[in-house]
Write an enzyme that holds these catalytic residues in place. Sequence first.
Site, PDB file in Angstrom:
ATOM      1  N   ASN A 168      -3.629  12.037  -6.474  1.00 44.73           N
ATOM      2  CA  ASN A 168      -3.568  10.783  -7.226  1.00 44.73           C
ATOM      3  C   ASN A 168      -4.943  10.345  -7.729  1.00 44.73           C
ATOM      4  O   ASN A 168      -5.078   9.837  -8.846  1.00 44.73           O
ATOM      5  CB  ASN A 168      -2.971   9.689  -6.336  1.00 44.73           C
ATOM      6  CG  ASN A 168      -2.694   8.395  -7.065  1.00 44.73           C
ATOM      7  OD1 ASN A 168      -2.048   8.385  -8.112  1.00 44.73           O
ATOM      8  ND2 ASN A 168      -3.188   7.291  -6.526  1.00 44.73           N
ATOM      9  N   ASN A 216      -7.104  18.923   9.408  1.00 46.75           N
ATOM     10  CA  ASN A 216      -6.831  17.736  10.217  1.00 46.75           C
ATOM     11  C   ASN A 216      -8.025  16.787  10.119  1.00 46.75           C
ATOM     12  O   ASN A 216      -9.068  17.005  10.736  1.00 46.75           O
ATOM     13  CB  ASN A 216      -6.582  18.135  11.669  1.00 46.75           C
ATOM     14  CG  ASN A 216      -6.272  16.923  12.540  1.00 46.75           C
ATOM     15  OD1 ASN A 216      -6.231  15.789  12.069  1.00 46.75           O
ATOM     16  ND2 ASN A 216      -6.050  17.160  13.819  1.00 46.75           N
ATOM     17  N   CYS A 240      -4.989   0.820   3.470  1.00 45.31           N
ATOM     18  CA  CYS A 240      -3.710   0.120   3.596  1.00 45.31           C
ATOM     19  C   CYS A 240      -3.619  -0.604   4.930  1.00 45.31           C
ATOM     20  O   CYS A 240      -2.542  -1.033   5.332  1.00 45.31           O
ATOM     21  CB  CYS A 240      -2.542   1.097   3.428  1.00 45.31           C
ATOM     22  SG  CYS A 240      -2.539   2.456   4.606  1.00 45.31           S
ATOM     23  N   GLN A 282       2.438   6.158  -4.237  1.00 44.30           N
ATOM     24  CA  GLN A 282       2.315   4.713  -4.098  1.00 44.30           C
ATOM     25  C   GLN A 282       3.614   4.025  -4.510  1.00 44.30           C
ATOM     26  O   GLN A 282       4.258   4.431  -5.485  1.00 44.30           O
ATOM     27  CB  GLN A 282       1.149   4.191  -4.944  1.00 44.30           C
ATOM     28  CG  GLN A 282      -0.209   4.685  -4.490  1.00 44.30           C
ATOM     29  CD  GLN A 282      -0.639   4.128  -3.146  1.00 44.30           C
ATOM     30  OE1 GLN A 282      -0.006   3.240  -2.581  1.00 44.30           O
ATOM     31  NE2 GLN A 282      -1.726   4.659  -2.613  1.00 44.30           N
ATOM     32  N   CYS A 332      11.101  -8.717   3.083  1.00 42.24           N
ATOM     33  CA  CYS A 332       9.988  -9.552   2.602  1.00 42.24           C
ATOM     34  C   CYS A 332       9.702 -10.658   3.614  1.00 42.24           C
ATOM     35  O   CYS A 332      10.615 -11.111   4.316  1.00 42.24           O
ATOM     36  CB  CYS A 332      10.319 -10.193   1.257  1.00 42.24           C
ATOM     37  SG  CYS A 332      10.537  -9.039  -0.106  1.00 42.24           S
ATOM     38  N   CYS A 372      17.585 -10.869   5.106  1.00 41.26           N
ATOM     39  CA  CYS A 372      16.919  -9.579   4.965  1.00 41.26           C
ATOM     40  C   CYS A 372      15.487  -9.670   5.502  1.00 41.26           C
ATOM     41  O   CYS A 372      14.787 -10.668   5.276  1.00 41.26           O
ATOM     42  CB  CYS A 372      16.902  -9.164   3.501  1.00 41.26           C
ATOM     43  SG  CYS A 372      15.975  -7.637   3.167  1.00 41.26           S
ATOM     44  N   CYS A 388      18.511  -6.928  -4.790  1.00 42.51           N
ATOM     45  CA  CYS A 388      17.158  -6.875  -4.219  1.00 42.51           C
ATOM     46  C   CYS A 388      16.170  -6.993  -5.369  1.00 42.51           C
ATOM     47  O   CYS A 388      15.873  -6.001  -6.041  1.00 42.51           O
ATOM     48  CB  CYS A 388      16.934  -5.587  -3.437  1.00 42.51           C
ATOM     49  SG  CYS A 388      15.267  -5.493  -2.728  1.00 42.51           S
ATOM     50  N   ASP A 436      -9.143   7.687   1.007  1.00 40.71           N
ATOM     51  CA  ASP A 436      -7.866   6.964   0.895  1.00 40.71           C
ATOM     52  C   ASP A 436      -6.958   7.367   2.063  1.00 40.71           C
ATOM     53  O   ASP A 436      -5.966   8.082   1.873  1.00 40.71           O
ATOM     54  CB  ASP A 436      -7.210   7.284  -0.451  1.00 40.71           C
ATOM     55  CG  ASP A 436      -5.889   6.530  -0.652  1.00 40.71           C
ATOM     56  OD1 ASP A 436      -5.677   5.517   0.031  1.00 40.71           O
ATOM     57  OD2 ASP A 436      -5.075   6.979  -1.473  1.00 40.71           O
ATOM     58  N   GLU A 486      -6.889  17.314   2.517  1.00 39.07           N
ATOM     59  CA  GLU A 486      -5.649  16.636   2.937  1.00 39.07           C
ATOM     60  C   GLU A 486      -5.114  17.323   4.185  1.00 39.07           C
ATOM     61  O   GLU A 486      -5.285  18.532   4.363  1.00 39.07           O
ATOM     62  CB  GLU A 486      -4.633  16.701   1.787  1.00 39.07           C
ATOM     63  CG  GLU A 486      -3.208  16.397   2.128  1.00 39.07           C
ATOM     64  CD  GLU A 486      -3.017  14.990   2.665  1.00 39.07           C
ATOM     65  OE1 GLU A 486      -2.245  14.843   3.641  1.00 39.07           O
ATOM     66  OE2 GLU A 486      -3.630  14.046   2.129  1.00 39.07           O
TER      67      GLU A 486
END
Length: 485
Positions: free
Chosen positions: A322, A373, A441, A288, A101, A98, A180, A394, A338
């Site tokens: 969030n 935007n 991220c 998340q 990970c 797989c 999994c 974020d 947003e």
Amino acid sequence: MSDLSENNPPAILPDTASSLPPGWLDVESMNMDAQGVARQPDGKVVFIDGALPTEWVSANVHRKKNNWESGTLTAVHRESSQRVKPGCPHFGLHDGACGGCKMQHLNVSAQVAVKQRVLEDNLWHLGKVKPEMVLRPIEGPAWGYRYRARLSVRYVIKKQKVLVGFHERKSRYIADMEVCPVLPKHVSDMLLPMRALIASMDARETCPQIEVACGDDVTALVLRHLEPLSEADQARLRAFAAEQNVQWWLQSKGPDTVQLMDPPTRQLAYALPEFGITMPFKPTDFTQVNPHINRVMVTRALRLLDVHKDERVIDWFCGLGNFTLPLATQAREVLGIEGSETLVARSRENFAANQAQRQPGAALAPTDFVARNLFDMTPEMLIADGVADKWLVDPPREGAFALAQALAAIHQARIGAEDALPLPEGSEAWQPPKRIVYVSCNPATLARDAGLLVNRAGYRCLSAGVINMFPHTAHVESMAVFERE
């Protein structure tokens, strides 16, 4: 992967890395793709799947370029003390492994250390930024954490078999997964029943995907189907839902076509109990992946932002709210911005629902949501949003370059920089935020934006640290704090 050293026990180890036998490589570090990094005797860099820092290894080199090579681990001659036995039988370098990970062979604490180094290296090499303090990593459960997943589905005609799971390592084929461990146990336990369900359906060849979304009390499954489902198939889905205690959502075309199959008995939602907030969401909304980490992340972000009751705050890339709704428990006024009209509508609904449930005297601060935007920000737009004491940023993987660039342009104009553009009209009273908390991220785009904030917009980087949102993967989530000089 962890037994390669046992299959290749060295008779006598060399004294130093400089005296390694021909073909052996000294692994110096690990890159962002979780590959061990070594060097050939001529200095050429070699990236090795499966190798860990400090190990002496042999590898099958299968790709060569002028400045680098890549290969796969074949033997471990000196094993890292951080090498562990993978927790999933489908993880490894073998055929059919797989690809979900990449780091299960590395101790979880060491995974976090690798990610911290990646963050610091990116900040310095790409942004020329060095945090004044390194934040303690945010960590949580290493298994059963993945509350969102997109599972591929395929009916293999030749084998008369259905596969449900992630893709094989470096392949378009679906791994033959039976469990999994990074999924919640009840979802992992559903993998084989899902296979049996699809195999029993008339539409077994035209259902390419099942998306999983778990709330605190509800598990939703979104079935992508390329043709209308027969009544018999709908009956099979309902029987599965009753047996497994899940909700089915059906998706006939794009994300806008997702519909709940039957009236819900319970709502898909997650809670942020420290702030008395409950966030309803649809299974295709962005939330998340790791709710355990998310709760800690929101708490830390607000603590670092240090919002007071007399302050106005802007939450950039606010999504469902969030961070926005918890901010509304602490600030005087909040603005959430947003790019998605759909998410802005959902944010407004969530705010109204939570406001209605607040106790007397504990109302949320006045909060507005705007769709825009954010990859096309200008100084004029920034000034039009008004003065805010604090910012929460974020963004998605692309980062917040236009936002940081607009902030930098205003600062450069005010200090009279040679290359500065004129300030927009009406900007005299506008002031930049005193503090920014940036949740990222992607360490590369964070570093790029941090470089603008620190080197062009007049901020210091007070602190930065990693958030282990995705244990066992090479994904690096992080948080950085910037303060006005």
